[in-house]
Design a protein around this motif. Structure first.
Motif, PDB file in Angstrom:
ATOM      1  N   UNK A 300      12.116  -9.444  -7.234  1.00 35.34           N
ATOM      2  CA  UNK A 300      11.703 -10.174  -6.040  1.00 35.34           C
ATOM      3  C   UNK A 300      10.304  -9.721  -5.645  1.00 35.34           C
ATOM      4  N   UNK A 301       9.474 -10.701  -5.296  1.00 33.91           N
ATOM      5  CA  UNK A 301       8.084 -10.410  -4.937  1.00 33.91           C
ATOM      6  C   UNK A 301       7.919 -10.462  -3.427  1.00 33.91           C
ATOM      7  N   UNK A 302       7.217  -9.448  -2.880  1.00 35.74           N
ATOM      8  CA  UNK A 302       6.948  -9.387  -1.451  1.00 35.74           C
ATOM      9  C   UNK A 302       5.447  -9.270  -1.224  1.00 35.74           C
ATOM     10  N   UNK A 303       4.924 -10.007  -0.252  1.00 36.68           N
ATOM     11  CA  UNK A 303       3.561  -9.761   0.198  1.00 36.68           C
ATOM     12  C   UNK A 303       3.524  -8.417   0.911  1.00 36.68           C
ATOM     13  N   UNK A 304       2.339  -7.830   1.037  1.00 34.42           N
ATOM     14  CA  UNK A 304       2.227  -6.472   1.583  1.00 34.42           C
ATOM     15  C   UNK A 304       2.737  -6.371   3.017  1.00 34.42           C
ATOM     16  N   UNK A 305       2.691  -7.484   3.766  1.00 32.66           N
ATOM     17  CA  UNK A 305       3.171  -7.437   5.145  1.00 32.66           C
ATOM     18  C   UNK A 305       4.668  -7.727   5.254  1.00 32.66           C
ATOM     19  N   UNK A 306       5.338  -7.894   4.107  1.00 29.80           N
ATOM     20  CA  UNK A 306       6.770  -8.178   4.095  1.00 29.80           C
ATOM     21  C   UNK A 306       7.584  -7.103   3.378  1.00 29.80           C
ATOM     22  N   UNK A 307       6.933  -6.044   2.952  1.00 31.33           N
ATOM     23  CA  UNK A 307       7.599  -5.024   2.137  1.00 31.33           C
ATOM     24  C   UNK A 307       8.711  -4.339   2.934  1.00 31.33           C
ATOM     25  N   UNK A 308       9.918  -4.226   2.371  1.00 33.91           N
ATOM     26  CA  UNK A 308      11.010  -3.523   3.058  1.00 33.91           C
ATOM     27  C   UNK A 308      10.622  -2.082   3.399  1.00 33.91           C
ATOM     28  N   UNK A 309      11.106  -1.584   4.509  1.00 28.09           N
ATOM     29  CA  UNK A 309      10.693  -0.261   4.986  1.00 28.09           C
ATOM     30  C   UNK A 309      11.183   0.880   4.101  1.00 28.09           C
ATOM     31  N   UNK A 310      12.229   0.643   3.285  1.00 25.64           N
ATOM     32  CA  UNK A 310      12.714   1.742   2.435  1.00 25.64           C
ATOM     33  C   UNK A 310      11.766   2.017   1.273  1.00 25.64           C
ATOM     34  N   UNK A 311      10.884   1.081   0.971  1.00 30.26           N
ATOM     35  CA  UNK A 311       9.899   1.291  -0.092  1.00 30.26           C
ATOM     36  C   UNK A 311       8.772   2.162   0.451  1.00 30.26           C
ATOM     37  N   UNK A 312       8.419   3.195  -0.280  1.00 30.52           N
ATOM     38  CA  UNK A 312       7.426   4.165   0.201  1.00 30.52           C
ATOM     39  C   UNK A 312       6.042   4.001  -0.421  1.00 30.52           C
ATOM     40  N   UNK A 313       5.988   3.571  -1.686  1.00 40.36           N
ATOM     41  CA  UNK A 313       4.707   3.617  -2.396  1.00 40.36           C
ATOM     42  C   UNK A 313       4.296   2.216  -2.836  1.00 40.36           C
ATOM     43  N   UNK A 314       3.467   1.592  -2.009  1.00 39.94           N
ATOM     44  CA  UNK A 314       2.930   0.264  -2.296  1.00 39.94           C
ATOM     45  C   UNK A 314       1.517   0.372  -2.874  1.00 39.94           C
ATOM     46  N   UNK A 315       0.726   1.260  -2.316  1.00 40.67           N
ATOM     47  CA  UNK A 315      -0.678   1.414  -2.714  1.00 40.67           C
ATOM     48  C   UNK A 315      -0.834   2.624  -3.638  1.00 40.67           C
ATOM     49  N   UNK A 316      -1.383   2.449  -4.842  1.00 36.57           N
ATOM     50  CA  UNK A 316      -1.613   3.583  -5.740  1.00 36.57           C
ATOM     51  C   UNK A 316      -2.599   4.582  -5.129  1.00 36.57           C
ATOM     52  N   UNK A 317      -2.343   5.863  -5.335  1.00 35.40           N
ATOM     53  CA  UNK A 317      -3.201   6.903  -4.768  1.00 35.40           C
ATOM     54  C   UNK A 317      -4.641   6.775  -5.273  1.00 35.40           C
ATOM     55  N   UNK A 318      -4.803   6.457  -6.562  1.00 36.12           N
ATOM     56  CA  UNK A 318      -6.147   6.337  -7.126  1.00 36.12           C
ATOM     57  C   UNK A 318      -6.930   5.209  -6.461  1.00 36.12           C
ATOM     58  N   UNK A 319      -6.235   4.121  -6.115  1.00 36.88           N
ATOM     59  CA  UNK A 319      -6.884   3.009  -5.426  1.00 36.88           C
ATOM     60  C   UNK A 319      -7.309   3.420  -4.018  1.00 36.88           C
ATOM     61  N   UNK A 320      -6.451   4.161  -3.324  1.00 39.49           N
ATOM     62  CA  UNK A 320      -6.777   4.637  -1.980  1.00 39.49           C
ATOM     63  C   UNK A 320      -8.015   5.540  -2.014  1.00 39.49           C
ATOM     64  N   UNK A 321      -8.036   6.463  -2.961  1.00 33.25           N
ATOM     65  CA  UNK A 321      -9.173   7.386  -3.064  1.00 33.25           C
ATOM     66  C   UNK A 321     -10.463   6.623  -3.356  1.00 33.25           C
ATOM     67  N   UNK A 322     -10.399   5.622  -4.231  1.00 36.34           N
ATOM     68  CA  UNK A 322     -11.591   4.821  -4.543  1.00 36.34           C
ATOM     69  C   UNK A 322     -12.074   4.078  -3.307  1.00 36.34           C
ATOM     70  N   UNK A 323     -11.143   3.495  -2.545  1.00 35.93           N
ATOM     71  CA  UNK A 323     -11.537   2.758  -1.353  1.00 35.93           C
ATOM     72  C   UNK A 323     -12.101   3.685  -0.280  1.00 35.93           C
TER      73      UNK A 323
END
Length: 551
Positions: A300-323
């Motif tokens: 099942x595909x979720x947009x970032x504003x619809x992600x269930x709260x039990x999911x913890x890791x949506x954004x990769x750490x390497x992407x966060x550091x680059x941004x």
């Protein structure tokens, strides 16, 4: 004379033309194009099945794949054009198409580069200034994670070694994702098939276990699944996780896949789907996640504003550091980032995770590109929502703190792990483990982030906290945020921890446990049920840390 020469050349050309046609009519050469095109189609089908390229005009991998296929096609038609005039037009057209694609990509990359789009890169992550004392709750040492990935690998290997029948069939995926389940920090990872033969032998049974490591207690558990994992990164053919996702979502650009469990312990894989946000290929950001049930393969595909709260890791750490890097570098424009460098910042080289509430946060320091060994602040980034808080607190740079902590026991030659930042006495404080050469945790350390000469070490967390309180008494007393409370004792127990007496106090009308080492005040040895105390201390989630008594 010239007429004879021209006449001879003309006759030769006519003869060559006739030979060209004759050769083109040869049966093998006549079928050359058909044979090679058939082989090319077969190659494309097999290579796509193996490479799993996203069919997406905004994917760099897609363009690389198309260009490679066009080059092969050009070679085929070039060879065929030696025998067939009609193929000349096709191979020249394919060359033009290759040039056009490459030119378009070059122009697009130029347009979407930070040279022209510096502000857009800076806005990929938005930092909000926060107040550390109010945003970050006082550390609850009953929930403080002490297991890093290296330690998790050792604990997992030890647990796996206890299961003799499994070792010959399965290995351990050493990723060990850090997640949060019901407020508890865990590291979880699935087993993987030992090799292809083991997959053939065990595919009908699937992967029956995953490893769960409590990051606070260091307990490792081999969790038996009622429904085994049948879609994973180590599976083959249609059950391979990447292939399963690609055939379900052929256009998705997958950045990272994490293993997680839900509140009931069911296994899932979480695939982060990225899209370029600047030009055709620039400024990638997560736009959705694909949640795959590891047992059934249901997706099942979720947009970032619809992600269930039990999911913890949506954004990769390497992407966060680059941004974060782009934000600090380009916030005032590209030219400033290269010339004047006014206000240009960057994240420190390392990062860590901390659990707050039900979410995992990435922590890293922020330093000026023109300075060293000090931070101008630090950030906490929610790995599910990307909410980013910046705390402008001058502090020691993490690697300096690590050296300071290791230096406190330099005779033991221990090495400090990358620290996590906690709130202790309403001050930012670094907490880290000290390890020996075998990467086993031997001691712990607390270091004041703003005055890293104040270092405390201990063999246990409680001993480390007690030692830290002794060297920061001035901070605790002078802090205006220290809480003063009047309590009525409902029950009190004393426990000896590493030679130190600690009192655990149950207070009337509260579920919270009050902890008070004997060195806070000697009169604690005489308190009893019904006594009224005026205490000073820090309020944590499930405990109140007593740092003093009012007389």
């Amino acid at each position: 004379m010239f007429n004879k020469i021209f006449s001879k050349l003309k006759n030769n050309n006519e003869q060559n033309s006739e030979k060209f046609v004759d050769v083109g009519e040869h049966k093998f050469l006549k079928n050359f194009k058909k044979i090679t095109i058939t082989l090319l189609i077969l190659f494309v089908a097999i290579s796509y099945y193996v490479l799993l390229v996203p069919i997406n005009l905004r994917s760099a991998q897609f363009y690389s794949y198309v260009l490679f296929i066009l080059c092969l096609l050009t070679v085929i038609f070039f060879i065929d054009s030696l025998f067939n005039k009609k193929s000349v037009v096709i191979y020249k057209t394919s060359i033009k198409l290759i040039v056009i694609i490459i030119a378009a990509l070059v122009l697009s990359n130029l347009y979407s580069s930070p040279i022209l789009q510096a502000k857009k890169y800076a806005m990929l992550i938005k930092k909000q200034e926060g107040v550390f004392e109010t945003d970050v709750k006082s550390a609850d040492f009953n929930k403080l994670p002490v297991v890093d990935r290296d330690m998790a690998i050792k604990l997992g290997a030890r647990k796996m070694g206890e299961m003799g029948t499994l070792v010959s069939q399965y290995d351990i995926d050493e990723t060990y994702s850090q997640i949060c389940v019901k407020g508890k920090p865990l590291r979880v990872t699935p087993l993987v098939y030992a090799d292809t033969i083991k997959w053939f032998l065990n595919k009908s049974n699937g992967i029956p276990y995953y490893i769960n490591i409590d990051m606070v207690t260091q307990n490792s558990t081999l969790v038996k699944l009622s429904s085994p994992i049948k879609y994973s990164l180590s599976d083959k053919f249609s059950r391979n996780l990447y292939r399963h996702i690609r055939f379900g979502y052929p256009t998705a650009i997958i950045s990272q896949i994490n293993f997680e469990i839900d509140e009931d312990g069911k296994p899932y894989f979480i695939a982060s789907v990225v899209e370029p946000t600047i030009g055709i290929l620039g400024g990638e950001d997560v736009k959705a996640v694909i949640v795959i049930n590891a047992s059934t393969g249901e997706m099942k595909k979720y947009n970032t504003d619809e992600v269930p709260t039990w999911i913890d890791r949506v954004y990769p750490a390497e992407l966060i550091i680059k941004q974060l890097t782009d934000n600090g570098q380009y916030e005032r424009g590209f030219i400033n980032s290269k010339v004047k460098q006014e206000g240009v910042t960057k994240p420190t080289e390392g990062y860590n995770y901390i659990t707050m509430g039900e979410d995992i946060y990435l922590y890293t320091g922020i330093t000026s590109v023109l300075s060293d060994e000090s931070n101008i602040g630090f950030v906490f980034v929610n790995m599910r929502t990307k909410e980013t808080k910046f705390y402008p607190v001058s502090s020691a740079e993490e690697f300096s703190v690590m050296e300071s902590a290791a230096g406190a026991v330099q005779e033991k030659a221990y090495k400090a792990t990358f620290p996590i930042l906690i709130n202790l006495y309403n001050r930012p404080t670094y907490f880290m483990a000290l390890k020996d050469d075998a990467k086993l945790t031997k001691m712990y350390s607390l270091v004041d982030a703003q005055s890293y000469q104040k270092v405390a070490v201990g063999n246990t967390i409680q001993e480390t906290v007690d030692n830290y309180r002794k060297i920061t008494t001035d901070i605790a007393i002078e802090s205006t945020d220290i809480i003063s409370k009047e309590i009525v004792i409902e029950d009190v127990k004393s426990v000896v921890v590493d030679g130190n007496t600690v009192f655990y106090i149950k207070v009337q009308g509260e579920d919270k446990i009050y902890t008070a080492p004997i060195d806070v005040d000697a009169t604690l040895a005489f308190v009893k049920q019904g006594d009224i105390l005026n205490v000073l201390g820090n309020d944590a989630e499930s405990t109140f840390i007593v740092t003093g008594l009012k007389k």
